[in-house]
Design an enzyme around this catalytic site. Structure first.
Site, PDB file in Angstrom:
ATOM      1  N   ASN A  91       0.747  -1.165   0.052  1.00  0.00           N
ATOM      2  CA  ASN A  91      -0.066  -0.168   0.123  1.00  0.00           C
ATOM      3  C   ASN A  91       0.800   1.103  -0.053  1.00  0.00           C
ATOM      4  O   ASN A  91       0.391   2.341  -0.404  1.00  0.00           O
ATOM      5  CB  ASN A  91      -1.029   0.013   1.321  1.00  0.00           C
ATOM      6  N   TYR A 157       2.458  10.621 -11.684  1.00  0.00           N
ATOM      7  CA  TYR A 157       1.553   9.536 -10.741  1.00  0.00           C
ATOM      8  C   TYR A 157       1.035   8.540 -11.556  1.00  0.00           C
ATOM      9  O   TYR A 157       1.154   7.415 -11.353  1.00  0.00           O
ATOM     10  CB  TYR A 157       0.737  10.225  -9.710  1.00  0.00           C
ATOM     11  N   LYS A 161       1.631   4.474 -11.220  1.00  0.00           N
ATOM     12  CA  LYS A 161       0.134   3.593 -10.812  1.00  0.00           C
ATOM     13  C   LYS A 161      -0.022   2.642 -11.989  1.00  0.00           C
ATOM     14  O   LYS A 161      -0.630   1.347 -11.959  1.00  0.00           O
ATOM     15  CB  LYS A 161      -0.976   4.178 -10.417  1.00  0.00           C
TER      16      LYS A 161
END
Length: 250
Positions: A91, A157, A161
């Protein structure tokens, strides 16, 4: 009530707050001994306190997941009591701040790559070594809706991801013959302390961006993590599951 993860061992990186903490609490509530990993001892201790206050079992390990030796030690700590690593949630990550690509900070991009790509890769590498030896396990990587669609101002980002999803799929194919499932969760916006600082108009705008009319609670993301770790998802591997109130629906 039967706890579906009784006698299992789980590892949660980025377990000191937000979806990491909520997921650690949810896994512990189902009976798993949870090792929470992160860089800030105070927040990790609070997660452990909350788990223990609810009757669960947990420990914490301070580690930087961009450092392979620290990742290896954290995974070893998670298997210390049971000799097993049954569940893992990768995470920990970094989302940076809004910047157009033409102005994007190289330093911010480097930090994202270090945490979101290298950190997840190293975590899976050492988790899989234990899980392959025991012939079972479930891993969940915390990606993002930004890995599924374009998000202006967050190109770096989104790139990292998307990379997490690619690593998830490739590693899932490698791990499947060994009885290991690997999946990713792709949240939309999640209600966090940062969101609480927004004014009413800003919050209304964020809620309206999601077809269900609101952003997620951290516990809703944790529910998806628990499901993917559970036997109820026993035939699910290599997916990137949107949990976003419809945000990424074309």
């Amino acid at each position: 009530m039967t706890q579906q993860f009784a006698s299992t061992s789980a590892l949660v990186t980025g377990g000191g707050s937000g979806t990491g903490r909520a997921s650690a609490l949810a896994l512990a509530a189902e009976g798993s001994l949870v090792t929470v990993v992160g860089r800030t001892a105070a927040t990790l201790k609070e997660t452990v306190r909350l788990i223990e206050a609810s009757g669960g079992s947990a420990r914490y390990v301070v580690a930087d997941i961009t450092d392979e030796s620290q990742v290896e030690k954290a995974v070893q700590a998670a298997v210390a009591d049971t000799g097993r690593l049954d569940l893992a949630l990768n995470n920990a990550g970094y989302d940076g701040e809004f910047q157009l690509t033409k102005d994007y900070s190289s330093e911010m991009l480097d930090q994202m790559i270090a945490l979101n790509v290298r950190g997840v890769f190293l975590s899976m590498k050492h988790e899989l070594r234990h899980m392959t030896a025991q012939g079972s396990g479930a891993i969940v990587n915390m990606s993002s809706g930004a890995g599924l669609i374009g998000v202006p101002g967050y190109s770096g980002y989104a790139a990292t991801k998307t990379a997490e999803i690619a690593m998830t799929k490739s590693s899932a194919l490698e791990a499947a013959p060994h009885g290991i499932r690997i999946n990713a969760v792709c949240p939309g916006l999640v209600d966090t302390p940062m969101i609480a600082t927004l004014d009413a108009d800003q919050r209304k705008s964020l809620d309206a961006a999601h077809p269900l009319g609101r952003i997620a609670r951290a516990e809703e993301i944790a529910d998806a993590v628990v499901w993917l770790c559970s036997d109820k998802a026993s035939f699910v591997t290599g997916i990137a599951l949107p949990v976003d109130g419809g945000y990424t629906v074309p």
